[in-house]
Design a protein around this motif. Sequence first.
Motif, PDB file in Angstrom:
ATOM      1  N   MET A 210      45.429  34.284  41.609  1.00 57.55           N
ATOM      2  CA  MET A 210      46.176  33.708  40.498  1.00 57.55           C
ATOM      3  C   MET A 210      45.456  34.317  39.472  1.00 57.55           C
ATOM      4  SD  MET A 210      45.411  29.910  42.459  1.00 57.55           S
ATOM      5  CE  MET A 210      45.571  28.588  41.212  1.00 57.55           C
ATOM      6  N   PHE A 211      44.531  34.414  38.986  1.00 56.60           N
ATOM      7  CA  PHE A 211      44.158  35.142  38.075  1.00 56.60           C
ATOM      8  C   PHE A 211      44.597  36.359  37.098  1.00 56.60           C
ATOM      9  CE2 PHE A 211      40.021  32.139  39.060  1.00 56.60           C
ATOM     10  CZ  PHE A 211      39.864  31.486  38.686  1.00 56.60           C
ATOM     11  N   THR A 212      45.041  36.997  38.425  1.00 58.95           N
ATOM     12  CA  THR A 212      45.547  38.309  37.818  1.00 58.95           C
ATOM     13  C   THR A 212      46.736  37.973  37.351  1.00 58.95           C
ATOM     14  OG1 THR A 212      43.878  39.894  39.573  1.00 58.95           O
ATOM     15  CG2 THR A 212      46.480  40.747  39.239  1.00 58.95           C
ATOM     16  N   ARG A 213      47.638  37.301  37.850  1.00 61.84           N
ATOM     17  CA  ARG A 213      48.582  37.155  38.162  1.00 61.84           C
ATOM     18  C   ARG A 213      49.097  36.451  36.492  1.00 61.84           C
ATOM     19  NH1 ARG A 213      51.343  33.200  42.602  1.00 61.84           N
ATOM     20  NH2 ARG A 213      53.661  33.468  40.853  1.00 61.84           N
ATOM     21  N   ALA A 214      47.787  36.161  35.978  1.00 60.26           N
ATOM     22  CA  ALA A 214      47.914  34.973  34.923  1.00 60.26           C
ATOM     23  C   ALA A 214      47.213  35.920  33.941  1.00 60.26           C
ATOM     24  CB  ALA A 214      47.218  33.841  35.247  1.00 60.26           C
ATOM     25  N   ASN A 215      46.815  37.298  33.953  1.00 53.92           N
ATOM     26  CA  ASN A 215      46.542  38.003  33.583  1.00 53.92           C
ATOM     27  C   ASN A 215      44.931  37.806  32.334  1.00 53.92           C
ATOM     28  OD1 ASN A 215      46.224  40.449  31.355  1.00 53.92           O
ATOM     29  ND2 ASN A 215      47.090  39.797  29.672  1.00 53.92           N
ATOM     30  N   LEU A 216      43.797  37.071  33.595  1.00 51.87           N
ATOM     31  CA  LEU A 216      43.176  36.864  33.190  1.00 51.87           C
ATOM     32  C   LEU A 216      41.596  36.924  34.617  1.00 51.87           C
ATOM     33  CD1 LEU A 216      43.452  32.252  32.554  1.00 51.87           C
ATOM     34  CD2 LEU A 216      43.222  34.030  31.131  1.00 51.87           C
ATOM     35  N   LYS A 217      40.649  37.034  34.021  1.00 50.89           N
ATOM     36  CA  LYS A 217      39.297  37.810  34.565  1.00 50.89           C
ATOM     37  C   LYS A 217      38.566  36.896  34.494  1.00 50.89           C
ATOM     38  CE  LYS A 217      36.464  41.896  34.992  1.00 50.89           C
ATOM     39  NZ  LYS A 217      36.068  43.467  34.163  1.00 50.89           N
ATOM     40  N   CYS A 218      37.816  36.292  35.849  1.00 50.21           N
ATOM     41  CA  CYS A 218      37.099  35.753  36.123  1.00 50.21           C
ATOM     42  C   CYS A 218      35.724  36.395  35.951  1.00 50.21           C
ATOM     43  CB  CYS A 218      36.978  35.416  37.507  1.00 50.21           C
ATOM     44  SG  CYS A 218      35.069  33.788  37.953  1.00 50.21           S
ATOM     45  N   VAL A 219      34.940  35.811  34.529  1.00 48.11           N
ATOM     46  CA  VAL A 219      33.487  36.537  34.781  1.00 48.11           C
ATOM     47  C   VAL A 219      32.340  35.462  35.000  1.00 48.11           C
ATOM     48  CG1 VAL A 219      34.885  37.446  32.539  1.00 48.11           C
ATOM     49  CG2 VAL A 219      33.717  35.081  31.794  1.00 48.11           C
ATOM     50  N   GLN A 220      32.731  34.080  35.274  1.00 48.65           N
ATOM     51  CA  GLN A 220      31.501  34.446  35.700  1.00 48.65           C
ATOM     52  C   GLN A 220      32.356  32.630  36.681  1.00 48.65           C
ATOM     53  OE1 GLN A 220      28.063  33.974  35.635  1.00 48.65           O
ATOM     54  NE2 GLN A 220      28.033  35.077  33.855  1.00 48.65           N
TER      55      GLN A 220
END
Length: 308
Positions: A210-220
């Motif tokens: 889901m993060f990838t599809r929304a152009n997000l990256k989990c940092v923590q």
Amino acid sequence: MLYRKMIWTLRIINSIKSGVCRASTWADFSKVSDDYDKFRIPVGRDFIAGMSQLYTGKRLQDLHILDIGCGTGQYAKEMLDLGVGRISLIDASPDMLNAAKYKLANEIEQGRVQCLETIKAPPLPFNSDCFDVILLTAVLPHLDCAGDKTYQNAVKMLEEANRVLTKNGTIVITTSFFSTFSRYWFCKVCPELCQRLCEYFPSASDFEIMFTRANLKCVQKFTVIGAGFMSYEGMVNSEGYVDQAWINSACCFDLATEEELTAIQDKVHTLYQNGKWKEWLAENDSTNELGIATFFVCQRKDNEGQAQ
């Protein structure tokens, strides 16, 4: 001051008249707003405050937070008490938002609450690049139907959160997983209920997709140890049954069958009558010791030097 109060009241009334959809695909928040705060614990407030400052590079007093699915305003109140400068709140439940309105009356008067709107999201009715921090506290699992592993509405919400986020902004997401749900005492009594709940909650790998599809990256990614979402103080009433207010506050029992609710009450009542309830609870519930809430901290993928 009276004029401002009238404006806030009118904004909420107009939102209600506009015909807002249910806040969840499986939980009915309209019937629990009076009881919601009685046993709920705002887990991880210091973690949210710390991560917000670390990744935005701003002090608390300089932050503008958007609390999506704010409920009764528990987390908003905690953030403001810690010193956050401004906060905006939206929720699809007018009953929950009315509770938030009264809880934050002083902050509304002070102008620290920028928005308090009954809104069904996504989409978000805000301009791009306007919030430093966005909170999604136990929100995403309520947006899609059971078995829908595409999580289309949750992805849309993340995309919208990304859009309204400032360049170095941060999204804080709170959720639970099957491994943590199973730590609840009532899941020992009714494991089928636990399984049913988890049909709505994305797995850790689902979140990464889901993060990838929304152009997000989990940092923590972090699970809070030593605290659960629910307080057990006063959970069982003087007659030896789980108090209805606790059941309402937990919300998850909206997915329980009548037979499961009866089984839970019978189990607790029998243990209580035999003087063994507290001992059994200590042996069969590990939510406080091992934690129940997992936090994801996300930023835009294009934030060079931020999402490392």
